[in-house]
Write a protein that holds these residues in place. Sequence first.
Motif, PDB file in Angstrom:
ATOM      1  N   TRP A  97       0.455   4.013  -1.948  1.00 49.37           N
ATOM      2  CA  TRP A  97       1.014   4.761  -0.835  1.00 49.37           C
ATOM      3  C   TRP A  97       2.535   4.855  -0.917  1.00 49.37           C
ATOM      4  O   TRP A  97       3.205   5.152   0.059  1.00 49.37           O
ATOM      5  CB  TRP A  97       0.597   4.125   0.497  1.00 49.37           C
ATOM      6  CG  TRP A  97      -0.847   4.397   0.796  1.00 49.37           C
ATOM      7  CD1 TRP A  97      -1.727   5.129   0.060  1.00 49.37           C
ATOM      8  CD2 TRP A  97      -1.588   3.939   1.923  1.00 49.37           C
ATOM      9  NE1 TRP A  97      -2.959   5.156   0.640  1.00 49.37           N
ATOM     10  CE2 TRP A  97      -2.910   4.430   1.786  1.00 49.37           C
ATOM     11  CE3 TRP A  97      -1.257   3.160   3.036  1.00 49.37           C
ATOM     12  CZ2 TRP A  97      -3.894   4.161   2.740  1.00 49.37           C
ATOM     13  CZ3 TRP A  97      -2.238   2.902   3.964  1.00 49.37           C
ATOM     14  CH2 TRP A  97      -3.558   3.394   3.817  1.00 49.37           C
TER      15      TRP A  97
ATOM     16  N   LYS B 175      -7.603  -0.356   0.684  1.00 54.69           N
ATOM     17  CA  LYS B 175      -6.727  -0.772   1.780  1.00 54.69           C
ATOM     18  C   LYS B 175      -5.358  -1.207   1.287  1.00 54.69           C
ATOM     19  O   LYS B 175      -4.525  -1.634   2.066  1.00 54.69           O
ATOM     20  CB  LYS B 175      -7.365  -1.938   2.544  1.00 54.69           C
ATOM     21  CG  LYS B 175      -8.618  -1.569   3.288  1.00 54.69           C
ATOM     22  CD  LYS B 175      -9.188  -2.803   3.971  1.00 54.69           C
ATOM     23  CE  LYS B 175     -10.544  -2.484   4.599  1.00 54.69           C
ATOM     24  NZ  LYS B 175     -11.215  -3.714   5.061  1.00 54.69           N
TER      25      LYS B 175
ATOM     26  N   VAL C  54      -1.680  -1.098   2.730  1.00 55.01           N
ATOM     27  CA  VAL C  54      -1.141  -1.953   3.786  1.00 55.01           C
ATOM     28  C   VAL C  54      -0.997  -3.394   3.319  1.00 55.01           C
ATOM     29  O   VAL C  54      -1.033  -4.309   4.110  1.00 55.01           O
ATOM     30  CB  VAL C  54      -2.006  -1.898   5.060  1.00 55.01           C
ATOM     31  CG1 VAL C  54      -1.877  -0.526   5.684  1.00 55.01           C
ATOM     32  CG2 VAL C  54      -3.460  -2.187   4.745  1.00 55.01           C
TER      33      VAL C  54
ATOM     34  N   SER D   8       0.523  -6.762   2.507  1.00 56.48           N
ATOM     35  CA  SER D   8       1.678  -7.469   3.059  1.00 56.48           C
ATOM     36  C   SER D   8       2.634  -7.801   1.920  1.00 56.48           C
ATOM     37  O   SER D   8       2.241  -7.838   0.757  1.00 56.48           O
ATOM     38  CB  SER D   8       1.236  -8.763   3.712  1.00 56.48           C
ATOM     39  OG  SER D   8       0.927  -9.695   2.689  1.00 56.48           O
ATOM     40  N   PRO D   9       3.882  -8.055   2.251  1.00 57.76           N
ATOM     41  CA  PRO D   9       4.830  -8.474   1.214  1.00 57.76           C
ATOM     42  C   PRO D   9       4.337  -9.705   0.470  1.00 57.76           C
ATOM     43  O   PRO D   9       4.485  -9.807  -0.746  1.00 57.76           O
ATOM     44  CB  PRO D   9       6.100  -8.791   2.001  1.00 57.76           C
ATOM     45  CG  PRO D   9       5.974  -8.018   3.258  1.00 57.76           C
ATOM     46  CD  PRO D   9       4.512  -7.955   3.558  1.00 57.76           C
TER      47      PRO D   9
ATOM     48  N   GLN E 132       1.305 -10.598  -0.088  1.00 56.86           N
ATOM     49  CA  GLN E 132       0.257 -10.205  -1.030  1.00 56.86           C
ATOM     50  C   GLN E 132       0.865  -9.556  -2.253  1.00 56.86           C
ATOM     51  O   GLN E 132       0.477  -9.833  -3.382  1.00 56.86           O
ATOM     52  CB  GLN E 132      -0.705  -9.237  -0.345  1.00 56.86           C
ATOM     53  CG  GLN E 132      -1.610  -9.925   0.660  1.00 56.86           C
ATOM     54  CD  GLN E 132      -2.478  -8.936   1.393  1.00 56.86           C
ATOM     55  OE1 GLN E 132      -2.020  -7.874   1.787  1.00 56.86           O
ATOM     56  NE2 GLN E 132      -3.740  -9.287   1.561  1.00 56.86           N
TER      57      GLN E 132
ATOM     58  N   SER F 131       2.151  -8.493   9.322  1.00 56.96           N
ATOM     59  CA  SER F 131       1.437  -8.158   8.096  1.00 56.96           C
ATOM     60  C   SER F 131       0.256  -9.113   8.006  1.00 56.96           C
ATOM     61  O   SER F 131       0.236 -10.148   8.670  1.00 56.96           O
ATOM     62  CB  SER F 131       2.378  -8.297   6.906  1.00 56.96           C
ATOM     63  OG  SER F 131       2.959  -9.568   6.901  1.00 56.96           O
ATOM     64  N   PRO F 132      -0.719  -8.770   7.207  1.00 58.87           N
ATOM     65  CA  PRO F 132      -2.007  -9.467   7.263  1.00 58.87           C
ATOM     66  C   PRO F 132      -1.932 -10.984   7.182  1.00 58.87           C
ATOM     67  O   PRO F 132      -2.645 -11.665   7.897  1.00 58.87           O
ATOM     68  CB  PRO F 132      -2.758  -8.890   6.065  1.00 58.87           C
ATOM     69  CG  PRO F 132      -2.164  -7.549   5.862  1.00 58.87           C
ATOM     70  CD  PRO F 132      -0.726  -7.680   6.226  1.00 58.87           C
TER      71      PRO F 132
ATOM     72  N   THR G   4       1.235  -3.298   9.901  1.00 56.67           N
ATOM     73  CA  THR G   4       0.319  -2.609   9.002  1.00 56.67           C
ATOM     74  C   THR G   4      -0.877  -3.489   8.648  1.00 56.67           C
ATOM     75  O   THR G   4      -1.681  -3.117   7.819  1.00 56.67           O
ATOM     76  CB  THR G   4       1.029  -2.227   7.684  1.00 56.67           C
ATOM     77  OG1 THR G   4       1.657  -3.395   7.156  1.00 56.67           O
ATOM     78  CG2 THR G   4       2.070  -1.172   7.911  1.00 56.67           C
TER      79      THR G   4
ATOM     80  N   ILE H 235      -4.984   4.836   9.126  1.00 58.52           N
ATOM     81  CA  ILE H 235      -5.448   4.852   7.740  1.00 58.52           C
ATOM     82  C   ILE H 235      -5.821   3.477   7.229  1.00 58.52           C
ATOM     83  O   ILE H 235      -6.132   3.314   6.058  1.00 58.52           O
ATOM     84  CB  ILE H 235      -4.394   5.483   6.804  1.00 58.52           C
ATOM     85  CG1 ILE H 235      -3.059   4.773   6.969  1.00 58.52           C
ATOM     86  CG2 ILE H 235      -4.274   6.962   7.066  1.00 58.52           C
ATOM     87  CD1 ILE H 235      -2.015   5.270   6.015  1.00 58.52           C
ATOM     88  N   ILE H 236      -5.828   2.509   8.132  1.00 60.32           N
ATOM     89  CA  ILE H 236      -6.274   1.188   7.682  1.00 60.32           C
ATOM     90  C   ILE H 236      -7.766   1.246   7.398  1.00 60.32           C
ATOM     91  O   ILE H 236      -8.555   1.673   8.232  1.00 60.32           O
ATOM     92  CB  ILE H 236      -5.937   0.115   8.726  1.00 60.32           C
ATOM     93  CG1 ILE H 236      -4.453  -0.188   8.649  1.00 60.32           C
ATOM     94  CG2 ILE H 236      -6.767  -1.156   8.484  1.00 60.32           C
ATOM     95  CD1 ILE H 236      -4.001  -1.298   9.533  1.00 60.32           C
TER      96      ILE H 236
END
Lengths: 600, 600
Positions: A508, A549, A552, A554-555, A557, B169-170, B198, B226-227
């Motif tokens: 993305w 996915k 999205v 995370s930093p 990740q 973030s996740p 996100t 868009i998740i």
Amino acid sequence: MIHQNNSSAGYTLPPIGENPSTEAQGTNPGSFAKPSKIAPGVEGRYTFASPDTPGMPEPSMKTAWDFMPEDWTLKAGYEENYQNAEAWQTPDGFEPMTQLESARMGIVTPEMLRVAEKETHLTPEQIRDEVAAGRMIIPANKVHLGYNLEPMCIGRASKTKVNANMGASPVSSGTDEEVEKLKWAEKWGADTVMDLSTGGKIDECRETIIQNSLVPIGTVPIYSMIIGRKIDDLNREIILESLEQQAKQGVDYFTIHAGILQEHLEFVKDRLIGVVSRGGSLLAKWMIIHRQQNIMYTLWEEICDVMREYDVSFSIGDGLRPGGLADATDAAQLAELVALGTLTERAWRKGIQVMVEGPGHVPFDQIEYNMKLERQLCHGAPFYVLGPLVTDIFPGYDHITSCIGATAAGYHGASMLCYVTPKEHLGLPKKDDVKQGCVAYKIAAHASDVALGIPGTRDRDDELTKARAALNWQKHFDLSFDPDVARAYHDEDLDVDTDFCAMCGHDWCSVRISKEIVQFASGKDADYAWDKTKISEALTDEQKEILEKRGVLSPDQIHKLASKTKKVMEADKDKASCHSDYVDTDDAQTLQETSLPIIE
Amino acid sequence: MIHQNNSSAGYTLPPIGENPSTEAQGTNPGSFAKPSKIAPGVEGRYTFASPDTPGMPEPSMKTAWDFMPEDWTLKAGYEENYQNAEAWQTPDGFEPMTQLESARMGIVTPEMLRVAEKETHLTPEQIRDEVAAGRMIIPANKVHLGYNLEPMCIGRASKTKVNANMGASPVSSGTDEEVEKLKWAEKWGADTVMDLSTGGKIDECRETIIQNSLVPIGTVPIYSMIIGRKIDDLNREIILESLEQQAKQGVDYFTIHAGILQEHLEFVKDRLIGVVSRGGSLLAKWMIIHRQQNIMYTLWEEICDVMREYDVSFSIGDGLRPGGLADATDAAQLAELVALGTLTERAWRKGIQVMVEGPGHVPFDQIEYNMKLERQLCHGAPFYVLGPLVTDIFPGYDHITSCIGATAAGYHGASMLCYVTPKEHLGLPKKDDVKQGCVAYKIAAHASDVALGIPGTRDRDDELTKARAALNWQKHFDLSFDPDVARAYHDEDLDVDTDFCAMCGHDWCSVRISKEIVQFASGKDADYAWDKTKISEALTDEQKEILEKRGVLSPDQIHKLASKTKKVMEADKDKASCHSDYVDTDDAQTLQETSLPIIE
């Protein structure tokens, strides 16, 4: 760069004003933006200026050519065209001592040649013409030239300059430390340095600084004049002797607060914070004690004689600069500015190069007025401003409050910006404060130059933008003003460079999508569709779902992913950590896809 | 504050332009500065603006009153005077749902009343009129009002606002941490906060943030749309359902990138860095895949219907904002701005409050043009700008590069400034980055307000200047935006407060001398002479000699001296360390004199 030819999009944009950048960016000097009016004969060919907001003071119609020494003779027939070397006959046996005198005689000095090498948009002859007009100075004491001085110029035709202040004190700092500070200021981009020492082995220290500096050194000589004495005792002999001594040492410019006059003192009572310039307040006190006019003002021509021998330049001090927004642009300050104009004229008549110092606290909306009033009253002599701060309530952040003002000042007319550090109003700057001040002011100077459209100044910005577009982190850092900080901030989140960034992940990434848009818009890939980039069929359904996915991510990740990528690619062994150096796009994506499911 | 009455000084200053501050500072709304032209019927009574540099786009002659819902009827006889509530007949049974609808009906809502308490220079009726004209919004979702939302406004008549971005973030951030970040942003002055989450428990987190925030919360809903899906699959149902869900949660404003259109994509190929807005690039991709117009643009009225139920405001996103100086003010950006104007009109017809988002990288000289073009094309709808950065080559310092641009933007027309942190372009901001971003932007907003002459905004600056003049350090710190930092920087050099500062010492303090000048100028003390301040006769000759030199005391010496003073005065025991609290001037001087010889 403003695009006008967009009628194809089905709409018409309103007209765009005389925007300096529109004309000037990247072209020849002939198309530079011009002030609304310019003195006759010089036509502003080589000067940059912001457009004048309605009501701004108009430029002076005079230049240094209007304030020639009395013993220079205007040749017959040149009455209308006196702004050039051919028009003037020098006195018998005259030898030029200053850059201004050389310029008036049409001579391109070695210093002008060297300056032109650094100001790549100007020729040596243009440098000479600007110096002759008084709109530019080359502060280069002959003694300092004998050491390591790298000549530079200050003026509206050239790039905006930055000054950093330093100074020894009796116990806290020795000569070695001051030289280290000097080198630090030079490293972070200071174009000149002022030695404001008030103690220690003050003469020895100054001499060592001058011998070691590549940049011009300025001083406020009254500081050393009163060491060991009361201000009461300041007199002609002390003044001329001190100036002679410092000139002989090689000081390139003197700040002298000669513009604060007896008749200005009554205005001080209307101020919230009176006189905040130390030199100004000392001379105010001298005037009160002696009931005489400012001795620097009355001695001006004699001071010029001392300075001419070594080609010391003036930085005419503003002893009545405001100390807060409330005192900005007030009667005291403006009255003094009128006197600074007179002093400029008198110095030019003596062949001395002049810059004029400007205010330190000014509301944002008053900056243009201040810059353009100086342009009028001082006939375009380079304006050297302190900040100005645009608000008073952020002590601890005054490098920021003031670099905002400095950018506006640079855009509207200042030629050199004196830095302010985070310690302003609070204490003496330490080494990191010096750096923070320098960086903030390099930002201000560069932003001004870009805004003025000085040719070539935006090139590095554009290169960095291209590096960003290419996601080339190494080049991104290399082009940064402070690569170490940029890399450190980056690596805090992502310790390996990738061809995607920490915000959006690979798929993305807006930059990546932009490339597809370009292909699409160019018609080269009209059939382009996003789903062309297939996920490997070898993936499990769960893996595929995670992959879908990944926009999205995370930093953290991404960080983990990047680290894995790095390990797989063996980048942690010996290669520079720039992804694009060692893996192509497809490989990166494959790696990401195969590594991703391992991540939580 | 510019003084014009200084003819007594024997010179006449050039005229001063239409400087907003000249008229506006500290007076009533009736004398506010006005743009050069203003839409008829609203006469710009309550707006602030910079004077227009020649060539700037003129203000729109229209307001939200020109874009009324089709089912509202203009009463007969009001054709020329339609910009007020009396002129309009609402449909049968109409109930206002939004602040804009209430304002159009002439209603002063409770939120307008509360806003007027904070914008002390405006009355509730003025707030209402600005909202009705579309020049101001009160982003206040009815659901959020049911929690703890403290209503605020965004618009040119009010103070300039600052937004801070945050986002979960996740894995890296839980709901508790996000609430802590929210409180941190509120502490450092954020007027609104955008939750750009996100990942993680995204819905739960958003809900908790809304329930805990005093400030309005904005989101970019496409992120959650868009998740778990591909952008390809975005459709009408998903969009409206997501918006409904977030509106119901209490989100106060939505950033929707509806202005990037199919016909704009061809301009992207001329850019150095294409599309840098993530929302913009996602929708660009959607358009390329589907070969259809931007779905947000075509669904606009249906989106409005969802938002109206809860009074969610628009922040119309600029998907084609430039990603570098080279792309600023280009065809892509300007084409989109035209579309943003159309979307503004369409939203107003549906009764929805609108602000418009603006560019992130703009050379300093192009900022005024950008601000005034928005004023024209979007009819004065509040402009919410990111930065803009005025140079690209200072990554790591982009809170500074951008707050320079933000100050100019605020002065020339922006109503809210979206902060940029030092981590911009490099990584995700940490807590201190959030603070640095907030402080830089509070500086920009405040400097703009002072420059615009919004009544009362300079009062705190003036109080701080007075505290400086009185050398009252405690008050100096109290009035600082960040008292802890100011005190820490001060105490690094001087750990006790004195009635002199670390730069000059006691006797040569310029502030002190200023007081004498005032006495002198006022005629109260015509016989004043410096030597009246006697040195105690009890001192030895050596001591006297040292004393006479104390104007050049080093900070270290003063530090030692101050510490001694502190000890003698027992200030280190239990009193606040503010000298003026516990010692008068004479005592301080005596102490200094008697203590000085002890120092090296």
